[in-house]
Design a protein around this motif. Sequence first.
Motif, PDB file in Angstrom:
ATOM      1  N   ALA A 186       0.840  -1.191   0.000  1.00  0.00           N
ATOM      2  CA  ALA A 186       0.000   0.000   0.000  1.00  0.00           C
ATOM      3  C   ALA A 186       0.881   1.249   0.000  1.00  0.00           C
ATOM      4  O   ALA A 186       1.830   1.351   0.760  1.00  0.00           O
ATOM      5  CB  ALA A 186      -0.906  -0.007   1.227  1.00  0.00           C
ATOM      6  N   VAL A 187       0.541   2.192  -0.895  1.00  0.00           N
ATOM      7  CA  VAL A 187       1.265   3.453  -0.990  1.00  0.00           C
ATOM      8  C   VAL A 187       0.292   4.573  -0.650  1.00  0.00           C
ATOM      9  O   VAL A 187      -0.757   4.706  -1.286  1.00  0.00           O
ATOM     10  CB  VAL A 187       1.857   3.668  -2.388  1.00  0.00           C
ATOM     11  N   GLN A 188       0.641   5.365   0.354  1.00  0.00           N
ATOM     12  CA  GLN A 188      -0.192   6.478   0.778  1.00  0.00           C
ATOM     13  C   GLN A 188       0.456   7.795   0.366  1.00  0.00           C
ATOM     14  O   GLN A 188       1.672   7.867   0.165  1.00  0.00           O
ATOM     15  CB  GLN A 188      -0.394   6.452   2.302  1.00  0.00           C
ATOM     16  N   ILE A 189      -0.376   8.819   0.214  1.00  0.00           N
ATOM     17  CA  ILE A 189       0.140  10.129  -0.170  1.00  0.00           C
ATOM     18  C   ILE A 189      -0.353  11.178   0.835  1.00  0.00           C
ATOM     19  O   ILE A 189      -1.493  11.118   1.308  1.00  0.00           O
ATOM     20  CB  ILE A 189      -0.287  10.525  -1.601  1.00  0.00           C
ATOM     21  N   GLU A 190       0.533  12.120   1.135  1.00  0.00           N
ATOM     22  CA  GLU A 190       0.216  13.271   1.981  1.00  0.00           C
ATOM     23  C   GLU A 190       0.822  14.496   1.298  1.00  0.00           C
ATOM     24  O   GLU A 190       1.948  14.890   1.584  1.00  0.00           O
ATOM     25  CB  GLU A 190       0.782  13.085   3.388  1.00  0.00           C
ATOM     26  N   LEU A 191       0.076  15.084   0.390  1.00  0.00           N
ATOM     27  CA  LEU A 191       0.577  16.132  -0.480  1.00  0.00           C
ATOM     28  C   LEU A 191       0.053  17.490  -0.008  1.00  0.00           C
ATOM     29  O   LEU A 191      -1.130  17.799  -0.177  1.00  0.00           O
ATOM     30  CB  LEU A 191       0.170  15.865  -1.930  1.00  0.00           C
ATOM     31  N   ASN A 192       0.935  18.289   0.587  1.00  0.00           N
ATOM     32  CA  ASN A 192       0.538  19.575   1.158  1.00  0.00           C
ATOM     33  C   ASN A 192       1.433  20.726   0.716  1.00  0.00           C
ATOM     34  O   ASN A 192       1.427  21.788   1.336  1.00  0.00           O
ATOM     35  CB  ASN A 192       0.573  19.487   2.694  1.00  0.00           C
ATOM     36  N   ALA A 193       2.208  20.546  -0.351  1.00  0.00           N
ATOM     37  CA  ALA A 193       3.140  21.598  -0.775  1.00  0.00           C
ATOM     38  C   ALA A 193       2.437  22.703  -1.539  1.00  0.00           C
ATOM     39  O   ALA A 193       2.835  23.863  -1.479  1.00  0.00           O
ATOM     40  CB  ALA A 193       4.260  21.004  -1.621  1.00  0.00           C
ATOM     41  N   GLY A 194       1.414  22.373  -2.334  1.00  0.00           N
ATOM     42  CA  GLY A 194       0.732  23.387  -3.122  1.00  0.00           C
ATOM     43  C   GLY A 194       1.263  23.464  -4.543  1.00  0.00           C
ATOM     44  O   GLY A 194       2.279  22.853  -4.897  1.00  0.00           O
ATOM     45  N   PRO A 195       0.616  24.231  -5.398  1.00  0.00           N
ATOM     46  CA  PRO A 195       0.971  24.265  -6.818  1.00  0.00           C
ATOM     47  C   PRO A 195       2.272  25.007  -7.123  1.00  0.00           C
ATOM     48  O   PRO A 195       2.756  24.931  -8.250  1.00  0.00           O
ATOM     49  CB  PRO A 195      -0.223  24.992  -7.448  1.00  0.00           C
ATOM     50  N   SER A 196       2.845  25.704  -6.177  1.00  0.00           N
ATOM     51  CA  SER A 196       4.079  26.453  -6.451  1.00  0.00           C
ATOM     52  C   SER A 196       5.325  25.579  -6.426  1.00  0.00           C
ATOM     53  O   SER A 196       6.396  26.021  -6.841  1.00  0.00           O
ATOM     54  CB  SER A 196       4.248  27.588  -5.435  1.00  0.00           C
ATOM     55  N   PHE A 197       5.205  24.368  -5.942  1.00  0.00           N
ATOM     56  CA  PHE A 197       6.342  23.450  -5.871  1.00  0.00           C
ATOM     57  C   PHE A 197       6.493  22.773  -7.224  1.00  0.00           C
ATOM     58  O   PHE A 197       5.715  21.897  -7.587  1.00  0.00           O
ATOM     59  CB  PHE A 197       6.107  22.431  -4.760  1.00  0.00           C
ATOM     60  N   LEU A 198       7.532  23.176  -7.979  1.00  0.00           N
ATOM     61  CA  LEU A 198       7.763  22.672  -9.333  1.00  0.00           C
ATOM     62  C   LEU A 198       9.129  22.012  -9.427  1.00  0.00           C
ATOM     63  O   LEU A 198      10.104  22.478  -8.847  1.00  0.00           O
ATOM     64  CB  LEU A 198       7.686  23.802 -10.359  1.00  0.00           C
ATOM     65  N   LEU A 199       9.184  20.903 -10.178  1.00  0.00           N
ATOM     66  CA  LEU A 199      10.439  20.216 -10.482  1.00  0.00           C
ATOM     67  C   LEU A 199      10.355  19.674 -11.904  1.00  0.00           C
ATOM     68  O   LEU A 199       9.250  19.424 -12.415  1.00  0.00           O
ATOM     69  CB  LEU A 199      10.707  19.071  -9.506  1.00  0.00           C
ATOM     70  N   PRO A 200      11.507  19.460 -12.570  1.00  0.00           N
ATOM     71  CA  PRO A 200      11.476  18.840 -13.901  1.00  0.00           C
ATOM     72  C   PRO A 200      10.830  17.462 -13.841  1.00  0.00           C
ATOM     73  O   PRO A 200      11.099  16.665 -12.933  1.00  0.00           O
ATOM     74  CB  PRO A 200      12.959  18.769 -14.291  1.00  0.00           C
ATOM     75  N   ALA A 201       9.996  17.172 -14.824  1.00  0.00           N
ATOM     76  CA  ALA A 201       9.209  15.931 -14.801  1.00  0.00           C
ATOM     77  C   ALA A 201      10.098  14.696 -14.792  1.00  0.00           C
ATOM     78  O   ALA A 201       9.864  13.746 -14.024  1.00  0.00           O
ATOM     79  CB  ALA A 201       8.263  15.910 -16.000  1.00  0.00           C
ATOM     80  N   ALA A 202      11.117  14.655 -15.654  1.00  0.00           N
ATOM     81  CA  ALA A 202      11.971  13.473 -15.732  1.00  0.00           C
ATOM     82  C   ALA A 202      12.720  13.245 -14.419  1.00  0.00           C
ATOM     83  O   ALA A 202      12.829  12.109 -13.938  1.00  0.00           O
ATOM     84  CB  ALA A 202      12.958  13.613 -16.889  1.00  0.00           C
ATOM     85  N   THR A 203      13.229  14.328 -13.824  1.00  0.00           N
ATOM     86  CA  THR A 203      13.940  14.210 -12.546  1.00  0.00           C
ATOM     87  C   THR A 203      13.016  13.670 -11.463  1.00  0.00           C
ATOM     88  O   THR A 203      13.374  12.759 -10.707  1.00  0.00           O
ATOM     89  CB  THR A 203      14.504  15.579 -12.131  1.00  0.00           C
ATOM     90  N   LEU A 204      11.809  14.225 -11.376  1.00  0.00           N
ATOM     91  CA  LEU A 204      10.862  13.790 -10.347  1.00  0.00           C
ATOM     92  C   LEU A 204      10.456  12.338 -10.547  1.00  0.00           C
ATOM     93  O   LEU A 204      10.368  11.566  -9.588  1.00  0.00           O
ATOM     94  CB  LEU A 204       9.641  14.711 -10.361  1.00  0.00           C
ATOM     95  N   ASP A 205      10.219  11.930 -11.806  1.00  0.00           N
ATOM     96  CA  ASP A 205       9.832  10.544 -12.073  1.00  0.00           C
ATOM     97  C   ASP A 205      10.934   9.573 -11.665  1.00  0.00           C
ATOM     98  O   ASP A 205      10.665   8.509 -11.074  1.00  0.00           O
ATOM     99  CB  ASP A 205       9.496  10.366 -13.557  1.00  0.00           C
ATOM    100  N   ARG A 206      12.187   9.914 -11.982  1.00  0.00           N
ATOM    101  CA  ARG A 206      13.289   9.011 -11.630  1.00  0.00           C
ATOM    102  C   ARG A 206      13.467   8.932 -10.121  1.00  0.00           C
ATOM    103  O   ARG A 206      13.738   7.853  -9.566  1.00  0.00           O
ATOM    104  CB  ARG A 206      14.582   9.501 -12.280  1.00  0.00           C
ATOM    105  N   ILE A 207      13.315  10.067  -9.431  1.00  0.00           N
ATOM    106  CA  ILE A 207      13.442  10.056  -7.973  1.00  0.00           C
ATOM    107  C   ILE A 207      12.377   9.162  -7.355  1.00  0.00           C
ATOM    108  O   ILE A 207      12.658   8.283  -6.519  1.00  0.00           O
ATOM    109  CB  ILE A 207      13.342  11.490  -7.423  1.00  0.00           C
ATOM    110  N   LEU A 208      11.130   9.377  -7.749  1.00  0.00           N
ATOM    111  CA  LEU A 208      10.034   8.602  -7.159  1.00  0.00           C
ATOM    112  C   LEU A 208      10.126   7.121  -7.508  1.00  0.00           C
ATOM    113  O   LEU A 208       9.910   6.265  -6.644  1.00  0.00           O
ATOM    114  CB  LEU A 208       8.692   9.176  -7.626  1.00  0.00           C
ATOM    115  N   SER A 209      10.458   6.803  -8.766  1.00  0.00           N
ATOM    116  CA  SER A 209      10.514   5.387  -9.160  1.00  0.00           C
ATOM    117  C   SER A 209      11.616   4.663  -8.402  1.00  0.00           C
ATOM    118  O   SER A 209      11.422   3.527  -7.933  1.00  0.00           O
ATOM    119  CB  SER A 209      10.733   5.268 -10.668  1.00  0.00           C
TER     120      SER A 209
END
Length: 438
Positions: free
Chosen positions: A304-327
């Motif tokens: 089970a994977v849970q999410i607690e997302l409270n940063a808001g829309p101003s938190f931006l990162l490059p898509a490829a970097t974020l995908d590799r980090i999370l994967s």
Amino acid sequence: MRRPIDSLFGRLALLVVAVLMLSHFAWYALIRLERTQLQTRYAVEEATFLVDAVRQHVARTPDQPLPSRVKLVDPASPGVPPENASMPAPLERFVEDVRDRMPAGTQVRISPPGGPPTMWVRAPTDRNWIVVPVQPLRMPRSLDRTVLWLVIIFSFAVMAALFAAWALQQPLRSLAQAVTRFGRGLPVPPVPERGPRELRQLTHGFNQMVQEVARTENDRAVMLAGVAHDLKTPLARLRLRAEMMDDMKTRDGVVRDVDSMTHIVEQFLVFAHDSADRSESVEVDAQCERVVRTYRAVASGAPAVQIELNAGPSFLLPAATLDRILSNLLDNAHAYGAPPIVVATARTAQGYTLSVSDSGKGIAAQDLINASRPFVRLDPARGGNGHSGLGLAIVERLVRRAGGEWEIGNYDGRGLRVLMTFPFEVLPRVAAASEHAW
């Protein structure tokens, strides 16, 4: 909170101002002392000259009148001041200096306070007292033209010294910024070699070190990428031949081994990739939700994977970097952790945070320092097929390349947590670089 005194410029400025203030104060005190002594010497010379002039006048032209405020007084006159018992120290020194300039046995007295200051002198050869005016002995005023000039000179000296301190600390500041970028794994342009000789030597050595490290890193990345790339073709042929095997059990085993080797090769390629991420910047919260949703659907047997997302829309990162980090972090938590896995974001006073934590046994404290080193697997708990020991090393490199910092540790005794922090000032650069690429 930054304290100005902690900086090199702040300490140089404080030292310069303190030294200038001490030197100017000592100079001013010396000038006042010298001025007082000079005034006393001038008063003694003036009084001695007047007494000698009166004596010569009486001896040569006794019939001519004396100048104003100069007179001769009979010793029996009641207006003769008494012998001075006690006087202020400056006035006493004045009387002693005058007496030393006169013939032996000369009497010197000062008129009592309340009127114009006069000096009464009578040598053994004088018939009368010679009364002459004296210059008032007083300390210079506390605020006079000297103080004004002192303030002007001090102000110009402080400004010149602060400019010199600023010019001295600028090369050090550039070098410190370059060291910070180098420590984060970001590209470091050559630092201009300027300033004193020792500082130029230090900067030159740092530039050489950065070039050597970059050359070594590039050679390693090229070798690693070349080996990984060359392995992809034989692995593809090996998988194709495995699919053609008749024995299903043997075929499945070979296919799993080939898939594990393919995953390791792909990790090699990602680790060797050292260029900036030019992909589009995306909202971290929304992208985390999409990646977790996809991970739940694709990863077989995923906890089970849970999410607690409270940063808001101003938190931006490059898509490829974020995908590799999370994967990489989700795969690591899936392989070695325990459910539930939590992906969380938050906004703090310093910036934004992204964390991935599991509820497993975590990592022993003595092994945490080696957890993110390339090609290191923490046996026996953190080994396994299809893993090269590059997952956390890739995450660390991607986070630092994006301008952030990371921290790995056992979270509240409930498992491993990787906490990534991205300061506010790095986010505009990330977004701007993405927009420029498009």
